[in-house]
Enzyme design. Structure first.
Site, short mmCIF file in Angstrom:
data_model
loop_
_atom_site.label_atom_id
_atom_site.label_comp_id
_atom_site.label_asym_id
_atom_site.label_seq_id
_atom_site.Cartn_x
_atom_site.Cartn_y
_atom_site.Cartn_z
N ARG A 27 2.45 -14.15 1.58
CA ARG A 27 1.92 -13.42 2.35
C ARG A 27 1.48 -12.32 2.15
O ARG A 27 0.49 -12.28 2.44
CB ARG A 27 3.06 -12.61 3.36
CG ARG A 27 4.32 -13.77 3.85
CD ARG A 27 5.71 -13.88 4.09
NE ARG A 27 5.99 -14.33 2.88
CZ ARG A 27 6.01 -15.67 2.34
NH1 ARG A 27 6.17 -16.67 3.67
NH2 ARG A 27 6.73 -15.69 1.41
N THR A 28 1.46 -11.18 0.71
CA THR A 28 0.92 -10.00 0.70
C THR A 28 -0.02 -10.70 0.06
O THR A 28 -1.02 -9.98 0.52
CB THR A 28 2.42 -9.33 -0.62
OG1 THR A 28 3.37 -9.66 0.11
CG2 THR A 28 1.58 -7.96 -0.73
N LYS A 87 -3.87 -12.88 -23.67
CA LYS A 87 -4.22 -12.40 -25.08
C LYS A 87 -4.13 -11.15 -25.24
O LYS A 87 -3.82 -10.73 -26.68
CB LYS A 87 -5.67 -12.17 -25.17
CG LYS A 87 -5.88 -13.03 -24.57
CD LYS A 87 -8.03 -13.56 -24.43
CE LYS A 87 -9.34 -14.34 -23.92
NZ LYS A 87 -10.02 -13.82 -23.72
N ARG A 91 0.41 -7.07 -7.65
CA ARG A 91 1.78 -7.41 -8.09
C ARG A 91 2.50 -7.52 -9.31
O ARG A 91 1.17 -8.22 -10.17
CB ARG A 91 2.25 -8.49 -7.14
CG ARG A 91 3.45 -9.16 -7.50
CD ARG A 91 3.68 -10.44 -6.27
NE ARG A 91 3.62 -9.45 -4.80
CZ ARG A 91 4.80 -9.91 -4.03
NH1 ARG A 91 5.13 -11.54 -4.31
NH2 ARG A 91 4.62 -9.52 -2.87
N HIS A 148 7.77 -2.67 -2.32
CA HIS A 148 7.79 -2.68 -2.25
C HIS A 148 6.82 -2.42 -0.32
O HIS A 148 6.69 -3.09 0.74
CB HIS A 148 8.03 -4.47 -1.22
CG HIS A 148 6.92 -5.28 -1.83
ND1 HIS A 148 5.29 -5.21 -0.95
CD2 HIS A 148 6.89 -6.78 -0.54
CE1 HIS A 148 5.06 -6.32 -0.38
NE2 HIS A 148 5.70 -7.00 -0.13
N1 CP Z 1 7.29 -10.99 1.51
C1 CP Z 1 6.92 -10.73 0.38
O1 CP Z 1 6.09 -10.11 -0.56
O2 CP Z 1 5.97 -12.09 0.34
P1 CP Z 1 5.84 -12.67 -1.19
O3 CP Z 1 6.08 -13.27 -2.19
O4 CP Z 1 5.05 -13.83 -0.46
O5 CP Z 1 3.89 -12.34 -1.03
#
Ligand code: CP
Length: 649
Positions: A49-50, A78, A99, A127
């Site tokens: 999603r993100t 590396k 991320r 998040h």
């Molecule tokens: N909600 C969410 O962070 O989903 P993903 O891990 O698929 O990005």
């Protein structure tokens, strides 16, 4: 230049502004405000999603995306640091979406990047862009956020979406019911911040109606401070239990926010065990007829597919809002490229140790430990409550811990921190003269010597301490209803040492092992730890229906015990909690009465009573001492008054 690392980086007005932009996503798509701009997506952890919604959002705004299908094929393998990656990729893109599996990793990258950075999830920390999607969804469904009651359910300890969400809900005046899976409760640093920054209070909630749909959980209710307070008691009798159960009864639940078990953040061998689910039973409850069910996804098996067809199951809609909300966020950040960072959180100036061996964050997944080259150890210094406990909050992962030793830089002297030093410590902090150490060893390795204090007088010797512990152990065993349900829980650190000795005494008398745990008041997330039995794959401590003996060295104001009780009742419903202390000094500020006392030693606020135990911090024998506290003088001469021959600690 503005980045988004924490939900606290946005004010409520700015969040509303982003929502208005999201409402006008079609217009943004037509205007193409990101034409010619490039976004780099750096995902060191998997995502559907993100990542896709950020990439889709950027393209719909007219921009383009560069990426790496798997960061294991980047130069990270590396050994390239986060700092270098951020610097380098800043030259190739106009915004970074990152991320990472380490807490605080994205904050570390912001410090080295030359373009805005968006936290797309950092370890178990935050998040924030998911929270924007969650709030937007709630606002669309419920018309607003103020006064809503949202049940957050599942893995509240490791779920980063939960941490950002509860701060945001608090900011918008919503109530939060926490319904954690066993051992996965909301971390103390999150609760502490809710109480300190958002004036929230915690109260147990009647869980019966919730337990009809989810099992193996206990519920707690977080709300803006009103008459509800966490009740304080050392023994749960039926009257008190009944009162607790009515504290927050009659709630209308507006939303259930379900999360999956974050197995990737759990220790090997600890991922099994029961977990709440929402199933068909939920759909049939009249009580939840208007309760929407949300989930950041991916789901595993905590949400029944039957909910997919129900109007209340809105998690796919929530995921779809990811695109307009992230379009709005990108537009918002692009419009503020020349702006200074702001924060909705009242953070004070970050503290950096003036000495090389300064304090370390206690969170083992913090970027400051994982990759010190990318993150300078920095902390927010907090004086907690009226008693002035000195707390450090990590500037990267937000975990909090208690300061043990302070030093004065110019005079190179150190001492154990005491609440009586709060004002002096503030002064040293302002004048850049405050050194903080995790241990005496660190202070002495940096060339610091102890401050001198007033004369000490012994109040209990080794034999008296032994006899007192033995008498308390006998009484505990005698009054215990079921020794198999006994849990001895020591307050770290002296209380924990005493708890071990009490457990040993009980074992000797009973001829069987007794379970032993440790509680850390300002812990790094694992406030409750099993000490014995010490099998590495032992399940988390269970408090439900246990007879808990909370052990501390000295009780005076009662505030430490109050904090410990708050953690205990948040982590489960014990059958009873009784308090055992070696020394009771009287003069309580909060109504806590120990059930087992080694010795009553009435003493004034100016006195300090210290329990010194053999083998702890270089002590050679057990003893309890009393001395007058004198504020350490920040000068180059060694004495701070009294008998110069006697050093504290
Ligand atoms: N909600 C969410 O962070 O989903 P993903 O891990 O698929 O990005």
């Amino acid at each position: 230049m503005r980045s988004l690392i924490s939900i606290a980086d946005l004010t409520n007005d700015e969040i509303e502004e982003i929502f208005l932009l999201a409402d006008a996503a079609q217009k943004l798509r037509a205007e193409q405000p990101a034409r010619g701009q490039i976004m780099a997506t750096l995902f060191y952890e998997p995502s559907t999603r993100t990542r896709f919604s950020f990439e889709s959002a950027m393209q719909r705004l007219g921009g383009s995306v560069i990426s790496c299908s798997d960061m294991r094929s980047s130069s990270a393998v590396k050994g390239e640091t986060l700092a270098d990656t951020a610097k380098v990729v800043s030259a190739y893109a106009d915004v970074l979406a990152v991320r990472h599996n380490w807490d605080g990793a994205v904050q570390a990258m912001v410090e080295h990047a030359d373009v805005p950075v968006i936290n797309a999830g950092d370890g178990g920390h935050e998040h924030p862009s998911q929270t924007l999607c969650d709030l937007y969804t709630l606002r669309k469904e419920k018309g607003g956020l103020k006064g809503l009651t949202v049940v957050v359910c599942g893995d509240l300890k490791n779920g980063r979406t939960i941490h950002s969400l509860v701060f945001a809900l608090a900011r918008f005046g919503a109530n939060v019911v926490t319904l954690a899976a066993n051992g996965m409760e909301l971390p103390q640093y999150v609760i502490e911040r809710l109480e300190r920054e958002y004036d929230y209070a915690l109260a147990p909630v009647a869980a019966d109606d919730l337990n009809a749909v989810v099992t193996e959980t206990d519920a707690l209710y977080l709300m803006p401070k009103q008459p509800h307070q966490l009740a304080l008691f050392t023994q749960v009798d039926q009257v008190i239990q009944a009162r607790l159960n009515t504290l927050a009864s009659g709630l209308r639940y507006d939303a259930f926010y379900m999360t999956r078990k974050q197995k990737e953040r759990m220790k090997e061998g600890t991922t099994e065990g029961s977990y709440p689910t929402i199933g068909p039973e939920f759909l049939r409850q009249q009580h939840f007829k208007d309760t929407v069910v949300m989930h950041p996804l991916p789901r595993v098996d905590e949400l029944s597919p039957e909910l997919d067809k129900d109007r209340r199951g809105i998690y796919f809609k929530q995921a779809a809002y990811g695109v307009p909300v992230r379009m709005a966020l990108l537009k918002f950040l692009f419009d503020r490229r020349g702006a200074k960072p702001t924060s909705a959180s009242p953070r004070s100036r970050a503290y950096e140790s003036p000495e090389e061996l300064g304090p370390q964050c206690r969170n083992l997944n913090c970027v400051t430990l994982k990759e010190p080259a990318s993150a300078r150890k920095r902390f927010e210094v907090l004086f907690a409550g009226e008693i002035g406990t000195l707390i450090l909050a990590c500037a990267y992962c937000d975990h909090r811990f208690k300061v043990e030793f302070i030093g004065h830089v110019a005079s190179k002297r150190y001492c154990a921190y005491d609440q009586a030093f709060a004002e002096t410590t503030r002064g040293w902090l302002q004048n850049h003269q405050l050194a903080i150490f995790d241990s005496i060893k660190a202070a002495e390795e940096m060339g610091y010597e102890p401050f001198k204090s007033g004369p000490q007088r012994a109040l209990m010797n080794e034999a008296e301490i032994k006899n007192a512990l033995s008498a308390m152990s006998e009484q505990i065993l005698r009054e215990c209803r079921d020794p198999d349900r006994l849990l001895i829980l020591g307050v770290r650190s002296a209380g924990s040492q005493l708890a071990q000795r009490i457990a040993l005494e009980i074992e000797t008398r009973r001829g069987r092992k007794v379970e032993l745990g440790e509680i850390e008041i300002y812990g790094s997330g694992d406030e409750l730890r099993r000490v014995a039995p010490a099998e590495p794959d032992a399940a988390p401590l269970t408090l439900k229906n246990r007879e808990v003996i909370l052990v501390d060295d000295v009780v005076h104001t009662g505030r430490t015990v109050k904090s410990a009780l708050s953690i205990i009742f948040r982590s489960g419903r014990p059958q009873s909690v009784r308090l055992a202390v070696l020394v009771d000094r009287g003069h309580r500020e909060v109504p806590v009465k120990p059930n087992y006392v080694g010795k009553n030693i009435p003493s004034s606020d100016q006195d300090r009573v210290r329990v010194k135990l053999r083998g702890v911090e270089q002590e050679e024998r057990d003893q309890v001492v009393i001395y007058s506290i004198m504020t350490p003088v920040a000068s180059s001469h060694l004495s701070i008054g009294g008998d110069e021959k006697t050093a504290v600690p």
